[in-house]
Structure formats: C-alpha cells, structure tokens
Design a protein around this motif. Sequence first.
Motif, short mmCIF file in Angstrom:
data_model
loop_
_atom_site.label_atom_id
_atom_site.label_comp_id
_atom_site.label_asym_id
_atom_site.label_seq_id
_atom_site.Cartn_x
_atom_site.Cartn_y
_atom_site.Cartn_z
N LYS A 225 5.45 14.87 4.19
CA LYS A 225 4.10 15.06 4.74
C LYS A 225 4.04 14.62 6.21
O LYS A 225 3.41 15.29 7.03
N GLN A 226 4.70 13.51 6.52
CA GLN A 226 4.65 13.03 7.91
C GLN A 226 5.41 13.98 8.84
O GLN A 226 4.98 14.20 9.97
N TRP B 90 2.76 -1.31 11.24
CA TRP B 90 3.09 0.13 11.23
C TRP B 90 3.68 0.52 12.59
O TRP B 90 4.71 1.19 12.67
N GLY C 298 3.73 5.28 -3.19
CA GLY C 298 4.13 6.64 -3.53
C GLY C 298 5.61 6.89 -3.26
O GLY C 298 6.31 6.03 -2.72
N ALA D 79 -1.88 -2.30 11.00
CA ALA D 79 -1.66 -1.32 12.07
C ALA D 79 -0.54 -1.81 13.01
O ALA D 79 0.32 -1.02 13.42
N HIS E 145 -6.99 8.06 4.99
CA HIS E 145 -6.49 6.68 4.90
C HIS E 145 -7.51 5.71 4.32
O HIS E 145 -7.17 4.55 4.07
N PHE F 261 -6.88 3.25 1.45
CA PHE F 261 -5.93 2.17 1.67
C PHE F 261 -6.54 1.14 2.62
O PHE F 261 -7.17 1.51 3.61
N TYR G 138 1.23 21.09 8.55
CA TYR G 138 0.46 20.20 7.67
C TYR G 138 -0.80 20.90 7.16
O TYR G 138 -1.07 20.92 5.96
N ILE H 289 0.82 -1.22 0.00
CA ILE H 289 0.00 0.00 0.00
C ILE H 289 0.85 1.27 0.00
O ILE H 289 0.33 2.37 -0.13
N PHE H 290 2.16 1.12 0.17
CA PHE H 290 3.05 2.30 0.09
C PHE H 290 3.72 2.31 -1.28
O PHE H 290 4.80 1.78 -1.47
N PHE I 298 3.04 16.72 9.43
CA PHE I 298 1.93 16.29 10.28
C PHE I 298 2.37 16.12 11.73
O PHE I 298 1.71 16.62 12.65
N LEU J 66 0.57 7.82 19.33
CA LEU J 66 0.57 7.23 17.98
C LEU J 66 -0.18 5.90 17.97
O LEU J 66 -0.87 5.58 17.00
N ILE K 136 6.20 11.27 1.15
CA ILE K 136 5.47 10.84 2.35
C ILE K 136 6.27 11.22 3.61
O ILE K 136 5.69 11.64 4.61
N ILE L 57 -6.51 -0.85 5.50
CA ILE L 57 -5.73 -0.91 6.74
C ILE L 57 -6.40 -1.90 7.70
O ILE L 57 -7.44 -1.62 8.28
N MET M 227 -7.25 12.47 9.27
CA MET M 227 -6.37 11.33 8.94
C MET M 227 -7.12 10.04 8.65
O MET M 227 -6.76 9.30 7.74
C1 HEM Z 1 -0.33 8.50 4.45
C2 HEM Z 1 -0.73 3.84 5.66
C3 HEM Z 1 -1.15 5.08 10.31
C4 HEM Z 1 -0.10 9.64 9.13
C5 HEM Z 1 -0.44 7.14 4.38
C6 HEM Z 1 -0.44 6.36 3.15
C7 HEM Z 1 -0.55 5.07 3.48
C8 HEM Z 1 -0.62 5.00 4.92
C9 HEM Z 1 -0.59 3.86 2.54
C10 HEM Z 1 -0.31 6.95 1.74
C11 HEM Z 1 1.13 7.00 1.36
C12 HEM Z 1 1.34 7.69 0.04
O1 HEM Z 1 0.68 8.69 -0.25
O2 HEM Z 1 2.20 7.23 -0.69
C13 HEM Z 1 -0.88 3.77 7.01
C14 HEM Z 1 -1.07 2.54 7.77
C15 HEM Z 1 -1.21 2.88 9.07
C16 HEM Z 1 -1.09 4.34 9.14
C17 HEM Z 1 -1.09 1.12 7.21
C18 HEM Z 1 -1.44 1.90 10.19
C19 HEM Z 1 -2.24 2.15 11.21
C20 HEM Z 1 -0.89 6.43 10.39
C21 HEM Z 1 -0.83 7.17 11.63
C22 HEM Z 1 -0.54 8.46 11.29
C23 HEM Z 1 -0.41 8.51 9.85
C24 HEM Z 1 -1.04 6.58 13.02
C25 HEM Z 1 -0.34 9.66 12.14
C26 HEM Z 1 -0.04 9.64 13.38
C27 HEM Z 1 -0.08 9.73 7.76
C28 HEM Z 1 0.11 10.96 7.05
C29 HEM Z 1 0.02 10.64 5.68
C30 HEM Z 1 -0.21 9.21 5.62
C31 HEM Z 1 0.35 12.34 7.64
C32 HEM Z 1 0.07 11.61 4.50
C33 HEM Z 1 -1.35 12.07 4.22
C34 HEM Z 1 -1.42 12.91 2.97
O3 HEM Z 1 -1.44 12.37 1.88
O4 HEM Z 1 -1.47 14.14 3.10
N1 HEM Z 1 -0.55 6.28 5.44
N2 HEM Z 1 -0.90 4.83 7.88
N3 HEM Z 1 -0.63 7.27 9.34
N4 HEM Z 1 -0.26 8.70 6.90
FE1 HEM Z 1 -0.60 6.78 7.37
#
Ligand code: HEM
Length: 124
Positions: free
Chosen positions: A46-47, A87, A38, A84, A74, A77, A61, A35-36, A50, A113, A43, A79, A70
């Motif tokens: 962005k993180q 991650w 990009g 989780a 998500h 994708f 952000y 799923i990742f 964030f 988190l 990313i 999840i 958020m």
């Molecule tokens: C984006 C997966 C949890 C923050 C993403 C993307 C995926 C993903 C696949 C897109 C990546 C891309 O654009 O290439 C997951 C999975 C999680 C998880 C499997 C498991 C629980 C979290 C948590 C946070 C977080 C806990 C924050 C504390 C973000 C942020 C982005 C992002 C800030 C970018 C959003 C945007 O496009 O503006 N995540 N994520 N994620 N995730 Fe997660």
Amino acid sequence: QPLQTLYDEIGADMIDQLVKAFYPKVYADPDLSPIFEGDMGEIMRKQRLFLTQFTGGPPLYSQEFGPPAMRQRHLPFEITSKRAECWLRCMKEAFKEVGLDQQPAGIFFYERLKQVAAIMVNSE
Ligand code: HEM
C-alpha cells in the motif's frame, strides 16, 4: 515539455527499496509496533502505491483504494507527536540506507513526508 516530477527523479525502484528498508524499522520500534499489527507485506504494498502517487507518478493507490484521505484513514490509530517522531526517525534511517539522503530530490521528498507526518497526529 512536461514538468519533471519527484517520481521521475527518484524512480520506481528507489521507492520500492525505500519501503522495504522502512517497515522492518517501524515494526521493530517499541513505540510504533503496538499499532502496526497488520501484515508487513500488505502495508509495504500500500505504501509503495501511495508514495508512487504522492511523488507525482501514476495514481496507483487511488485506482485501488479511492481518495488517499490519509488523515482520515489514520484516525483509528492513536498517533501522538512522539509516534510521529519515531515514524520520521525510521524514515530518515531508511533514506540513509538507500542513499536518498544524498540527492536534492530525496531531501525535498523527506521534507514533504515531514509535513504529512505532522498532519497525521491525532492524539496526545
Ligand atoms: C497505514 C501509522 C504517517 C501513509 C498506517 C497504519 C498505521 C500507520 C498504524 C495501518 C497499518 C496497517 O494497516 O497494518 C502511522 C504513524 C504515522 C504515519 C504512526 C506517524 C506520523 C504516515 C505518513 C504517510 C502514511 C506520513 C504518507 C506519507 C500510510 C499509508 C497507509 C498507512 C499509505 C495504508 C493506508 C491503507 O490502509 O490504505 N499508518 N502512519 N502514514 N500509512 Fe501511516
């Protein structure tokens, strides 16, 4: 006197190091890599924005992308609770790598988190 934020305690440089330690693990994880797809640099960027905001630092952000929303972001994708867990395991390893697991602020940050990760689960 203003309240000390997690951001003040941890610092911008530590957030940067954490993000750089975290994503190579995510992209190498067999459960997460599908799923990742990009660009890793984007990313990471962005993180970093964030987590700066999430820890109480400047709202970087939202300045660029609007409301965090958020869970909604998500939804495209799949999840599962397994993803989780993966991650969070990558995040725990990254915390150890940069030494954030050694400070009370870091332990509290990781707990936050964990809560957010649980909310992100959207399929089984
Ligand atoms: C984006 C997966 C949890 C923050 C993403 C993307 C995926 C993903 C696949 C897109 C990546 C891309 O654009 O290439 C997951 C999975 C999680 C998880 C499997 C498991 C629980 C979290 C948590 C946070 C977080 C806990 C924050 C504390 C973000 C942020 C982005 C992002 C800030 C970018 C959003 C945007 O496009 O503006 N995540 N994520 N994620 N995730 Fe997660």
